[in-house]
Motif scaffolding. Structure first.
Motif, short mmCIF file in Angstrom:
data_model
loop_
_atom_site.label_atom_id
_atom_site.label_comp_id
_atom_site.label_asym_id
_atom_site.label_seq_id
_atom_site.Cartn_x
_atom_site.Cartn_y
_atom_site.Cartn_z
N ALA A 31 0.76 -0.96 -0.12
CA ALA A 31 0.15 0.16 0.34
C ALA A 31 0.67 1.32 0.34
CB ALA A 31 -1.06 0.08 1.26
N SER A 32 0.22 1.87 -0.16
CA SER A 32 1.17 3.66 -0.70
C SER A 32 1.54 4.32 0.13
CB SER A 32 0.11 4.08 -2.11
OG SER A 32 -0.78 4.71 -1.67
N ASP A 79 -0.36 7.57 0.60
CA ASP A 79 -1.39 8.60 0.11
C ASP A 79 -3.57 6.84 0.78
OD1 ASP A 79 -0.21 10.34 -0.23
OD2 ASP A 79 -0.72 10.08 -2.12
N ARG A 80 -2.63 5.79 0.51
CA ARG A 80 -4.04 4.59 0.54
C ARG A 80 -4.04 4.29 1.87
NH1 ARG A 80 -4.57 -0.74 -1.46
NH2 ARG A 80 -6.39 -1.27 -0.21
N GLY A 87 -8.00 7.61 3.98
CA GLY A 87 -7.43 6.38 3.35
C GLY A 87 -7.48 4.85 5.10
#
Length: 213
Positions: A106-107, A109-110, A131
């Protein structure tokens, strides 16, 4: 598709300490999170995902993206708090607690949320897209192979777990929202150990042994 979706928690045979620790994390989140340690095949991730079948209902704000708990006004997000102060609610709904999973890839941002690019491009409006930390508020946040999680995501988890909030300042968006969750992690010690700072966030640690499902 997750083949363990809907797998009953009661079908796990053995692993009494692991099952007891997971149940305690649900009943009393103040105990801290739970770390499950063991080699592959000890049903760690199966047990955590199966918790969904026994998680209790809770009353939350009906139209709040952070599902603020109605019985704890001190944990309201700014919007729910302002509506309560104005005598406008918020209205409630019943929903079951959830297991929210943070994938290894996962990033950031997520995890923390970011600018809603679709809305920004369509109307020029700068709006926050919540998120996984928003979804995890009041729920269980599960990280499988947590010892392999990237350092910058570990830092975010540590900050949120310590403060109980998620603060986002990026791309013209400034948002602070509640992020109180029970952190559940699983790992195989043969693949590496946890950073000491993250290990300290777990109130319970269980060494798993082979089990039958």
């Amino acid at each position: 598709m997750n083949r363990f979706k809907g797998f009953p928690f009661s079908a796990l045979v053995g692993q009494e300490e692991m099952r007891r620790a997971l149940v305690l994390a649900v009943v009393d989140p103040s105990l801290g999170g739970v770390l499950l340690r063991g080699e592959k095949g000890t049903a760690k991730s199966t047990a955590v995902r199966a918790l969904s079948s026994i998680l209790p209902l809770r009353e939350v704000s009906a139209d709040c993206p952070y599902a603020c708990p109605l019985d704890s006004p001190e944990r309201f997000c700014p919007d729910c708090a302002s509506r309560r102060a104005a005598g406008e609610g918020p209205a409630g709904r019943l929903e079951a607690m959830r297991v929210v999973e943070l994938p290894l890839g996962a990033s950031e941002d997520r995890l923390i949320g970011s600018l809603d690019l679709g809305r920004a491009l369509a109307s020029g409006e700068r709006r926050f897209e919540p998120g996984l930390l928003a979804k995890a508020n009041g729920n269980l946040l599960y990280v499988d192979e947590i010892n392999l999680l990237e350092d910058h995501l570990v830092d975010v988890l540590l900050d949120s777990a310590a403060m109980g909030v998620n603060h986002v300042e990026r791309e013209g968006v400034s948002v602070t929202h509640p992020a109180r969750f029970s952190l559940i992690g699983s790992m195989n010690p043969e693949e590496g150990e946890l950073r000491p700072q993250l290990l300290d966030r777990f109130g319970l640690s269980v060494e798993d042994r082979k089990s039958v499902v």
